[in-house]
Scaffold this motif. Structure first.
Motif, PDB file in Angstrom:
ATOM      1  N   SER A 131       1.957   9.884  -8.643  1.00 45.04           N
ATOM      2  CA  SER A 131       2.127   8.618  -7.927  1.00 45.04           C
ATOM      3  C   SER A 131       0.859   8.267  -7.146  1.00 45.04           C
ATOM      4  CB  SER A 131       3.324   8.734  -6.973  1.00 45.04           C
ATOM      5  OG  SER A 131       3.493   7.566  -6.214  1.00 45.04           O
ATOM      6  N   ILE A 132       0.289   9.265  -6.469  1.00 41.58           N
ATOM      7  CA  ILE A 132      -0.961   9.033  -5.724  1.00 41.58           C
ATOM      8  C   ILE A 132      -2.070   8.594  -6.679  1.00 41.58           C
ATOM      9  CG2 ILE A 132      -2.761  10.133  -4.346  1.00 41.58           C
ATOM     10  CD1 ILE A 132      -0.574  12.010  -3.232  1.00 41.58           C
ATOM     11  N   GLN A 133      -2.174   9.262  -7.809  1.00 46.44           N
ATOM     12  CA  GLN A 133      -3.227   8.943  -8.776  1.00 46.44           C
ATOM     13  C   GLN A 133      -3.065   7.520  -9.311  1.00 46.44           C
ATOM     14  OE1 GLN A 133      -2.367  12.344 -11.299  1.00 46.44           O
ATOM     15  NE2 GLN A 133      -4.303  13.331 -10.738  1.00 46.44           N
ATOM     16  N   PHE A 134      -1.841   7.153  -9.662  1.00 48.12           N
ATOM     17  CA  PHE A 134      -1.593   5.806 -10.181  1.00 48.12           C
ATOM     18  C   PHE A 134      -1.926   4.743  -9.140  1.00 48.12           C
ATOM     19  CE2 PHE A 134       1.693   2.355 -10.372  1.00 48.12           C
ATOM     20  CZ  PHE A 134       1.127   1.641 -11.420  1.00 48.12           C
ATOM     21  N   MET A 135      -1.471   4.951  -7.928  1.00 49.11           N
ATOM     22  CA  MET A 135      -1.634   3.921  -6.904  1.00 49.11           C
ATOM     23  C   MET A 135      -3.069   3.825  -6.389  1.00 49.11           C
ATOM     24  SD  MET A 135       1.161   2.190  -6.327  1.00 49.11           S
ATOM     25  CE  MET A 135       1.406   1.707  -4.611  1.00 49.11           C
ATOM     26  N   VAL A 186       8.790   7.231  -4.890  1.00 50.85           N
ATOM     27  CA  VAL A 186       7.430   7.205  -5.408  1.00 50.85           C
ATOM     28  C   VAL A 186       7.223   5.914  -6.191  1.00 50.85           C
ATOM     29  CG1 VAL A 186       7.169   9.714  -5.588  1.00 50.85           C
ATOM     30  CG2 VAL A 186       8.134   8.433  -7.517  1.00 50.85           C
ATOM     31  N   VAL A 187       5.957   5.566  -6.413  1.00 49.33           N
ATOM     32  CA  VAL A 187       5.604   4.423  -7.257  1.00 49.33           C
ATOM     33  C   VAL A 187       4.753   4.983  -8.391  1.00 49.33           C
ATOM     34  CG1 VAL A 187       4.643   2.101  -7.338  1.00 49.33           C
ATOM     35  CG2 VAL A 187       5.553   2.993  -5.179  1.00 49.33           C
ATOM     36  N   LEU A 188       5.239   4.832  -9.633  1.00 45.22           N
ATOM     37  CA  LEU A 188       4.644   5.528 -10.769  1.00 45.22           C
ATOM     38  C   LEU A 188       4.153   4.579 -11.864  1.00 45.22           C
ATOM     39  CD1 LEU A 188       7.396   8.285 -11.171  1.00 45.22           C
ATOM     40  CD2 LEU A 188       5.059   8.684 -10.348  1.00 45.22           C
ATOM     41  N   HIS A 189       3.244   5.089 -12.672  1.00 46.76           N
ATOM     42  CA  HIS A 189       2.834   4.420 -13.914  1.00 46.76           C
ATOM     43  C   HIS A 189       4.083   4.203 -14.771  1.00 46.76           C
ATOM     44  CE1 HIS A 189       1.238   4.159 -18.021  1.00 46.76           C
ATOM     45  NE2 HIS A 189       0.060   3.840 -17.496  1.00 46.76           N
ATOM     46  N   GLY A 219       0.782  -1.223   0.000  1.00 49.34           N
ATOM     47  CA  GLY A 219       0.000   0.000   0.000  1.00 49.34           C
ATOM     48  C   GLY A 219       0.814   1.273   0.000  1.00 49.34           C
ATOM     49  N   GLU A 220       2.111   1.191   0.243  1.00 45.73           N
ATOM     50  CA  GLU A 220       2.913   2.416   0.343  1.00 45.73           C
ATOM     51  C   GLU A 220       3.078   3.083  -1.020  1.00 45.73           C
ATOM     52  OE1 GLU A 220       6.986   4.086   2.459  1.00 45.73           O
ATOM     53  OE2 GLU A 220       6.055   2.205   3.094  1.00 45.73           O
ATOM     54  N   ILE A 221       2.811   4.383  -1.047  1.00 46.37           N
ATOM     55  CA  ILE A 221       2.851   5.161  -2.284  1.00 46.37           C
ATOM     56  C   ILE A 221       4.123   5.989  -2.386  1.00 46.37           C
ATOM     57  CG2 ILE A 221       1.720   7.008  -3.596  1.00 46.37           C
ATOM     58  CD1 ILE A 221      -0.901   6.227  -2.169  1.00 46.37           C
TER      59      ILE A 221
END
Length: 271
Positions: free
Chosen positions: A259-263, A198-201, A183-185
């Motif tokens: 990143s928030i939007q993707f996750m 960050v975690v990105l598209h 769950g971490e973004i």
């Protein structure tokens, strides 16, 4: 006379034949001593580099340094964008969340990154304390807005342990990448350098790396870690370099927003 005897004695010791005899008789001890003499300064310097990062996910002591050093064996290449051409990646058939012309090309070369995969930190191009504090404050404000929208939960990072992170809200549906990161973004490395994970598209990962704003984590996409340690990082897990001025803070926060939007699976505006 005494000086002459001393010189003669030293000459005898350093005679090539005599040295060879001493080496043959004490080979193990001599090689061990030479190894320590060479390795010790290197190890001390490496430990100082580890400590310079500030507290992170591993213990902030010799034990943490040894673990970070041993984990280097799992490090992977971090700058190629080829992994993001994989059509099997989540949402690879959909556009990313960053505009096509964003971010602009970063205005300088990439900063030097520490040699340890954990914690992943910059060694140069660090922001002033004023800029770093502004980034931390605006990151928190963005997290609050996203939380009010029901998108994220705010709590301590699972990876860094020292810093606050944004997580996909427990009330939302988690896709595969979100489950992999538990769950971490995103989180800011608030202690010293001000860089961000960050975690990105996939398309956004490609833009961020190609335009000089970041690089993958050394463990991103390393599936072997799950087999050995029970966790892994998706190839989408990216380090964004610390912003150095107001304009770069704006760029960085836009990347965090993507990143928030993707996750969380939304294209709603957050800023």
């Amino acid at each position: 006379m005494a000086s002459s005897l001393t010189f003669d004695s030293l000459t005898e010791v350093f005679n090539g034949r005599r040295l060879a005899e001493i080496f043959r008789s004490h080979r193990t001890a001599i090689l061990s001593t030479l190894g320590v003499a060479v390795a010790l300064p290197v190890a001390i310097n490496d430990y100082r580099t580890y400590i310079s990062y500030g507290p992170g996910g591993l213990p902030y002591n010799v034990g943490g340094w040894l673990a970070a050093h041993l984990l280097r064996v799992f490090s992977r290449e971090q700058l190629s964008t080829v992994p993001y051409d994989n059509k099997q990646l989540l949402l690879a058939d959909e556009p990313g969340f960053l505009p096509s012309d964003f971010p602009p090309k970063r205005s300088s070369s990439r900063p030097r990154i520490g040699p340890h995969p954990v914690p992943q930190r910059q060694l140069e191009q660090l922001p002033s304390d004023e800029v770093r504090q502004k980034l931390i404050r605006r990151f928190a404000e963005l997290g609050e807005r996203a939380q009010q929208m029901g998108l994220v939960d705010v709590k301590r990072s699972l990876y860094e342990r020292q810093h606050v992170a944004l997580f996909v809200a427990a009330t939302r549906e988690w896709h595969g990448v979100a489950r992999e990161t538990r769950g971490e973004i995103s989180h800011v490395h608030a202690g010293l350098d001000g860089s961000i994970h960050v975690v990105l598209h996939p398309a956004d990962c490609k833009k961020v790396i190609e335009r000089g704003w970041g690089q993958r984590h050394a463990f991103s996409g390393a599936a072997v870690l799950r087999k050995l340690f029970g966790f892994s990082l998706p190839v989408n897990y990216v380090l964004v370099y610390a912003p150095r001025d107001e304009a770069e803070v704006d760029v960085t926060l836009s990347i965090v927003t993507a990143s928030i939007q993707f996750m969380t699976g939304t294209r709603a505006a957050l800023e």
